[in-house]
Design a protein around this motif. Structure first.
Motif, PDB file in Angstrom:
ATOM      1  N   LEU A 105       0.816  -1.218   0.000  1.00  0.00           N
ATOM      2  CA  LEU A 105       0.000   0.000   0.000  1.00  0.00           C
ATOM      3  C   LEU A 105       0.849   1.268   0.000  1.00  0.00           C
ATOM      4  O   LEU A 105       0.307   2.376  -0.034  1.00  0.00           O
ATOM      5  N   GLY A 106       2.177   1.108   0.056  1.00  0.00           N
ATOM      6  CA  GLY A 106       3.059   2.262   0.001  1.00  0.00           C
ATOM      7  C   GLY A 106       3.560   2.743   1.347  1.00  0.00           C
ATOM      8  O   GLY A 106       4.161   3.814   1.445  1.00  0.00           O
ATOM      9  N   TYR A 107       3.345   1.953   2.408  1.00  0.00           N
ATOM     10  CA  TYR A 107       3.781   2.339   3.749  1.00  0.00           C
ATOM     11  C   TYR A 107       5.276   2.071   3.912  1.00  0.00           C
ATOM     12  O   TYR A 107       5.749   0.953   3.664  1.00  0.00           O
ATOM     13  N   HIS A 108       6.029   3.110   4.335  1.00  0.00           N
ATOM     14  CA  HIS A 108       7.465   2.988   4.580  1.00  0.00           C
ATOM     15  C   HIS A 108       7.843   3.844   5.782  1.00  0.00           C
ATOM     16  O   HIS A 108       7.181   4.836   6.078  1.00  0.00           O
ATOM     17  N   VAL A 109       8.923   3.461   6.440  1.00  0.00           N
ATOM     18  CA  VAL A 109       9.477   4.268   7.527  1.00  0.00           C
ATOM     19  C   VAL A 109      10.984   4.344   7.350  1.00  0.00           C
ATOM     20  O   VAL A 109      11.568   3.607   6.566  1.00  0.00           O
ATOM     21  N   GLY A 110      11.618   5.246   8.088  1.00  0.00           N
ATOM     22  CA  GLY A 110      13.073   5.293   8.116  1.00  0.00           C
ATOM     23  C   GLY A 110      13.682   6.270   7.128  1.00  0.00           C
ATOM     24  O   GLY A 110      12.994   7.062   6.472  1.00  0.00           O
ATOM     25  N   GLU A 111      15.007   6.194   7.028  1.00  0.00           N
ATOM     26  CA  GLU A 111      15.780   7.144   6.239  1.00  0.00           C
ATOM     27  C   GLU A 111      15.741   6.871   4.744  1.00  0.00           C
ATOM     28  O   GLU A 111      15.801   7.797   3.941  1.00  0.00           O
ATOM     29  N   VAL A 112      15.661   5.612   4.358  1.00  0.00           N
ATOM     30  CA  VAL A 112      15.806   5.260   2.944  1.00  0.00           C
ATOM     31  C   VAL A 112      14.620   5.734   2.120  1.00  0.00           C
ATOM     32  O   VAL A 112      14.784   6.325   1.048  1.00  0.00           O
ATOM     33  N   LEU A 113      13.395   5.472   2.623  1.00  0.00           N
ATOM     34  CA  LEU A 113      12.185   5.877   1.910  1.00  0.00           C
ATOM     35  C   LEU A 113      11.312   6.712   2.861  1.00  0.00           C
ATOM     36  O   LEU A 113      10.268   6.260   3.318  1.00  0.00           O
ATOM     37  N   PRO A 114      11.756   7.926   3.161  1.00  0.00           N
ATOM     38  CA  PRO A 114      11.023   8.731   4.139  1.00  0.00           C
ATOM     39  C   PRO A 114       9.622   9.080   3.643  1.00  0.00           C
ATOM     40  O   PRO A 114       9.405   9.361   2.469  1.00  0.00           O
ATOM     41  N   LEU A 115       8.669   9.039   4.574  1.00  0.00           N
ATOM     42  CA  LEU A 115       7.279   9.330   4.252  1.00  0.00           C
ATOM     43  C   LEU A 115       6.727  10.227   5.356  1.00  0.00           C
ATOM     44  O   LEU A 115       6.916   9.949   6.541  1.00  0.00           O
ATOM     45  N   HIS A 116       6.044  11.281   4.978  1.00  0.00           N
ATOM     46  CA  HIS A 116       5.514  12.214   5.968  1.00  0.00           C
ATOM     47  C   HIS A 116       4.528  11.486   6.884  1.00  0.00           C
ATOM     48  O   HIS A 116       3.755  10.639   6.432  1.00  0.00           O
ATOM     49  N   PRO A 117       4.531  11.794   8.184  1.00  0.00           N
ATOM     50  CA  PRO A 117       3.624  11.114   9.111  1.00  0.00           C
ATOM     51  C   PRO A 117       2.165  11.149   8.686  1.00  0.00           C
ATOM     52  O   PRO A 117       1.439  10.163   8.866  1.00  0.00           O
ATOM     53  N   SER A 118       1.708  12.260   8.129  1.00  0.00           N
ATOM     54  CA  SER A 118       0.299  12.350   7.736  1.00  0.00           C
ATOM     55  C   SER A 118      -0.025  11.398   6.591  1.00  0.00           C
ATOM     56  O   SER A 118      -1.145  10.868   6.516  1.00  0.00           O
ATOM     57  N   ILE A 119       0.940  11.125   5.718  1.00  0.00           N
ATOM     58  CA  ILE A 119       0.715  10.158   4.638  1.00  0.00           C
ATOM     59  C   ILE A 119       0.692   8.743   5.201  1.00  0.00           C
ATOM     60  O   ILE A 119      -0.159   7.926   4.836  1.00  0.00           O
TER      61      ILE A 119
END
Length: 208
Positions: A84-98
């Protein structure tokens, strides 16, 4: 990687645009984004039914340990949240609201019938206790595993998983569900020192 049809790949791409629009409170195309989101969810529900992936919903919380351990099927190169496009961390940063919009979708709507039937059924029905427990256990187990591997190097990812667990807890769990909420400390450390965050969740679970 999960094999996907061209139509599914297209829908997942559209959904990424939806999450970005919904993450912006004043985006001019929010209504259109909600319509696209709901259309995709309904289409995936129909595909699941037609393809025999459908499982009749129930209201029972799954029995068994509630310690948040992931089953073998969770350890896959690409799981449902990643799809679904969920990522965390430095490599694929995603804004918290997304990330929050993705988690909202993952709890409230129909998931793509991909991978294998048992894994798909582990997620249960939208808005069910099974769905929320699966989401919470997945995030908590990822955080625990990262702490075992290299807590310092993966500090940002761990922090974001814990933030997202807090979001799910506040948004959906409180006053609605009563299964044991998972902690993010590795199990071997839980009887020793705990983070204040973990202690608060465990206290609230026991208090219920």
């Amino acid at each position: 990687m999960i094999p996907m049809s061209p139509s599914l790949t297209y829908d997942l791409g559209r959904l990424q645009n939806v999450f970005k629009k919904l993450a912006s409170p004043h985006h001019p195309f929010q209504d259109q984004a909600i319509k696209v989101r709901d259309e995709i969810s309904l289409d995936w529900c129909r595909r699941a039914e037609q393809g025999g992936w459908f499982v009749w919903p129930d209201t029972a919380v799954p029995r068994g340990p509630t310690n948040g351990k992931l089953s073998a099927s969770d350890w896959r190169p690409q799981g449902m949240l990643s799809l679904l496009g969920y990522h965390v961390g430095e490599v694929l940063p995603l804004h918290p609201s997304i990330r929050e919009r993705i988690l909202e979708y993952a709890f409230e709507h129909h998931l793509p019938p991909v991978a294998d039937v048992p894994y798909f059924h582990e997620w249960g029905e939208p808005r069910s206790a099974r769905r929320l427990q699966k989401l919470a256990n997945t995030l908590a187990a990822l955080a625990r595993n990262a702490k075992r591997r290299n807590a310092a190097a993966l500090a940002r990812a761990i922090d974001e998983w814990e933030q997202d667990l807090m979001f799910l807890y506040d948004q959906y769990y409180t006053d609605l569900f009563h299964f044991g909420w998972p902690a993010t400390q590795p199990f071997e450390a839980q009887l020793g020192k705990q983070t204040l965050w973990d202690f608060a969740f465990n206290f609230q679970t026991v208090a219920r």
